[in-house]
Design an enzyme around this catalytic site. Structure first.
Site, short mmCIF file in Angstrom:
data_model
loop_
_atom_site.label_atom_id
_atom_site.label_comp_id
_atom_site.label_asym_id
_atom_site.label_seq_id
_atom_site.Cartn_x
_atom_site.Cartn_y
_atom_site.Cartn_z
CD GLU A 114 -3.00 -1.40 2.78
OE1 GLU A 114 -1.90 -0.45 3.81
OE2 GLU A 114 -2.89 -2.04 3.11
CE LYS A 116 5.50 5.07 6.83
NZ LYS A 116 5.15 6.67 7.02
CG ASP A 118 4.30 12.35 4.97
OD1 ASP A 118 4.46 11.81 6.33
OD2 ASP A 118 5.41 13.36 4.50
CE1 TYR A 225 -2.99 2.43 8.70
CE2 TYR A 225 -3.51 4.82 7.53
CZ TYR A 225 -2.60 3.95 8.07
OH TYR A 225 -1.85 4.70 9.21
CE LYS A 315 9.68 6.24 6.64
NZ LYS A 315 10.07 7.64 7.14
CB CYS A 409 27.76 31.01 23.96
SG CYS A 409 26.26 31.20 23.60
CB CYS A 412 25.23 34.52 27.10
SG CYS A 412 26.35 33.12 27.52
CB CYS A 433 26.98 28.07 25.76
SG CYS A 433 26.64 29.23 26.98
CB CYS A 438 23.53 30.89 28.09
SG CYS A 438 23.46 31.29 26.53
#
Ligand code: IVH
Length: 676
Positions: A114, A116, A118, A225, A315, A409, A412, A433, A438
């Site tokens: 069948e 698939k 989405d 299904y 897939k 970072c 910060c 960081c 932060c």
């Protein structure tokens, strides 16, 4: 007209309208003109105006009805909704076929392929042929009750055609048509609203609307299904093919393309054929689902903890696109991880427009020699975040610039480190960081706390959380509980009403189940599943944090790494203070999953199958009790089954239990096992 006459005419009209709906929305073969349909529909509305008792929830007039909901109620599926194992290769597909054949030696195997779809997985319950409840998959056991939203879908039959069982759960996928998605996004863009990234997000976002009137405007559709629980059927379908036929006869839309195969070679051919055809389908597909046709054989091969052994999703390879990498920015997450992000010239890929993609980490950029100004290849596979997978070297001009990874970072300015010892899977690769204060980390932690899977605080999205942190009114999750209306309403672009809603959400979160709080704390390695296991083992949060590493590992699913992480988290003084602050804010610290008479472990590892009608407990109640005590409930009897709980009219499962010499117990005996 008397009420009796009105009733009769109303029933006639309802039936006729439903027939036309089915012809139009399910079969795509309209039988009357729009005007004729409108005439019938208005006659029905007039009758309902005169005789309001005729307005029942499944009247054709009630597709869009009712007030907006405040929230979705959780609802337990009568049979769990499992996921599917995935593969991307033909070789693995052949291995899968061989594996099933080994489990069923010398038997002939037949397969159904069948598409698939989405979309968003759905469970629909029909009682006595009427649609009574529809829910999202949720965690597989419990989902959100979105019945009013589903009623707006025109191809969803409010009532089934002849041949339905007393109780039926059907399973399928809700999707937005490709055309509907394009139109919706165009309208949103014109209205200055944010557009949806892809059709699946748009469908999921639409179903999450609390007001069915909004949902009704979205062109959602549905394909079925599968089935879950079936009760009271004389003879149910015995194969996938029979089931699809049956669903169709009951009035449901089923996949327009399926193939019947007997060998791995035939499966490969069918999968290739589907790949060629799928661009023509009204919905997005991301693969093929291969299912064993015979239900009897399915019973014999059974399930793993996550997925059936009798099905697999193949897939299709991710789609790729080329585009310009305009800039590289660096995002700081809740654990302090610095992630480089490619800012791209927007490009359409696999159903959505992409303008950002991950570059993973510094080493990745170096290895692939990715430079600003490069033309890059990006890839998107299903739900995976789009990623840059390579550079198109032939398109280099010489004007590209190498990227300098920040030494501090970007949020910060603190030091960054990638020294081992973080305990994260990516340690040594990812820069972090080091400043726990932060703002990006603080926002990340608070955002996680508010998220749907954790404390589920409405309105607590990324933007608001960031504003609260920047305005310095919130430093940790406990500060949320001290916020005032003025503080929230005073933020930019925040109305009084939204502020009020958010604060109500914060207030409501005080009573959430303990596992949500545990998960919300964001302790390394403690995901939602582990948080639930902990809540089953300990009566309250204090007992959890008082436990030694050894005691923690006594819980199912808790190993040394997790136990160590929990103890370490609680050794940190600022975390202890946070817990105290949450206690003073009156958050629920008590576990409702904990059962003193049936301490977790009583049924741990035990597999139960429920069959027949139990004298007192509904099937889902019995299942909930078993799961709360750490046991598992399976739908089919196998050698792995420890107990079959049999009620009245138990059929083939009971027989099989006797055949396999599985212990059969009554409801009373189950309650005894549970210590009740
Ligand atoms: S069967 C036990 N069939 O894919 C078998 N699922 O990755 C359960 N899906 O959760 C699923 N099309 O939402 C099945 N033809 C199809 C499907 C399908 C899409 C979705 C479904 C499931 C997910 C698993």
């Amino acid at each position: 007209m008397t009420l009796a006459q009105a009733k009769a005419r109303h029933a006639e009209l309802s039936e006729e309208l439903r027939r036309h709906d089915h012809a139009y929305y399910v079969l795509a073969q309209p039988t009357i003109s729009d005007q004729e349909y409108d005439l019938l529909y208005h006659e029905l509305l007039d009758l309902e105006k005169q005789f309001p008792v005729l307005v029942t929830p499944d009247s054709p007039s009630q597709r869009v009805s009712g007030e907006p909901l405040k929230e979705f109620k959780p609802v337990r599926h009568l049979k769990p909704m499992t996921s599917l194992d995935n593969t991307y290769s033909q070789e693995e597909l052949r291995e899968f076929v061989a594996r099933v054949q080994r489990l069923l030696p010398r038997e002939t195997l037949e397969w159904v392929v069948e598409p698939k779809i989405d979309g968003v997985a759905m469970n629909l319950r029909y009682e006595k042929g009427r649609f009574t409840c529809g829910a999202t998959r949720g965690d597989g056991t419990t989902g959100d009750d979105i019945t009013p939203n589903l009623r707006t879908i025109r191809s969803l039959p409010p009532g089934l055609r002849d041949g339905f069982p007393a109780l039926l759960e059907v399973r399928g996928e809700v999707y937005l048509t490709r055309g509907g998605f394009a139109k919706l996004n165009a309208e949103r863009k014109a209205a200055g609203l944010e557009t949806f990234a892809n059709a699946r997000n748009a469908a999921a976002g639409s179903l999450k609307q609390l007001d069915p009137k909004i949902v009704a405007q979205r062109p959602l559709d549905l394909v079925l299904y599968g089935v879950g629980e079936i009760q009271g059927a004389a003879t149910g379908p015995q194969t996938q093919q029979e089931m699809l036929e049956w669903l169709k006869a009951l009035g449901f839309k089923t996949p327009e393309w399926t193939r019947h195969c007997e060998t791995a070679e035939q499966l490969v051919t069918a999968i290739d054929e589907l790949d060629k055809l799928r661009p023509e389908f009204p919905y997005e597909t991301d693969g093929a689902v291969i299912k064993l046709n015979s239900f009897a054989q399915r019973e014999r091969v059974g399930f793993t903890s996550k997925a059936p052994r009798w099905a697999i999703a193949y897939k299709y390879a991710a789609e790729q696109a080329e585009t310009l990498l305009k800039e590289i920015t660096v995002q700081v997450g809740r654990t302090g991880a610095l992630t480089p992000v490619a800012e791209l010239e927007p490009v359409f890929l696999a159903g959505s427009t992409i303008s950002r993609a991950t570059l993973h980490n510094q080493d990745y950029i170096r290895q692939k020699d990715i430079r600003i100004g490069d033309t890059v290849t990006i890839e998107k596979a299903g739900e995976v975040i789009p990623a840059v997978v390579g550079v198109v070297l032939t398109k280099r001009t010489g004007n590209e610039k190498a990227f300098r990874f920040p030494q501090t970072c970007p949020e910060c300015g603190s030091k960054v480190s990638r020294a081992p010892g973080s305990g994260e899977a990516d340690e040594g690769v990812v820069w972090r960081c080091v400043n726990p204060d932060c703002p990006a980390q603080v926002s990340g932690r608070i955002g996680h706390w508010c998220s749907r899977g954790a404390m589920d605080i409405e309105g607590g999205g990324e933007v608001l959380v960031r504003q609260l942190v920047t305005a310095r009114v919130v430093h940790d999750v406990a500060d949320l509980y001290a916020l005032t209306l003025e503080q929230v309403a005073g933020l930019e672009r925040m109305g009084q009403k939204s502020a009020q809603n958010f604060l109500e959400g914060v207030e409501a979160s005080k009573h959430r189940e303990l596992w949500r709080l545990i998960y919300g704390l964001g302790i390394l390695h403690v995901g939602a599943g582990v948080a639930k296991a902990l809540a089953r083992c300990f009566p309250d949060l204090d007992a959890l944090f008082a436990a030694s590493e050894e005691q923690l590992t006594d819980c199912e699913d808790v190993g040394e790494v997790i136990a160590g992480s929990i103890v370490q988290w609680h050794r940190d003084e600022s975390n202890c203070k946070l817990i105290d602050k949450l206690r003073r804010a009156s958050l629920n610290f008590t576990s409702d999953l904990y059962k003193p008479n049936a301490p977790a472990g009583t049924l741990t590892g035990k597999v139960f199958v429920l069959t027949g009608t139990l004298p007192h407990l509904k099937r889902e109640e019995a299942a909930a009790k078993i799961e709360t005590a750490g046991g598992k409930v399976s739908s089919s009897v196998s050698k792995q089954t420890d107990y079959v709980v049999a009620g009245e009219e138990a059929g083939s499962k009971l027989e099989k239990a006797h055949r396999l010499k599985v212990r059969v117990i009554s409801e009373a005996e189950l309650l005894k096992l549970l210590g009740e």
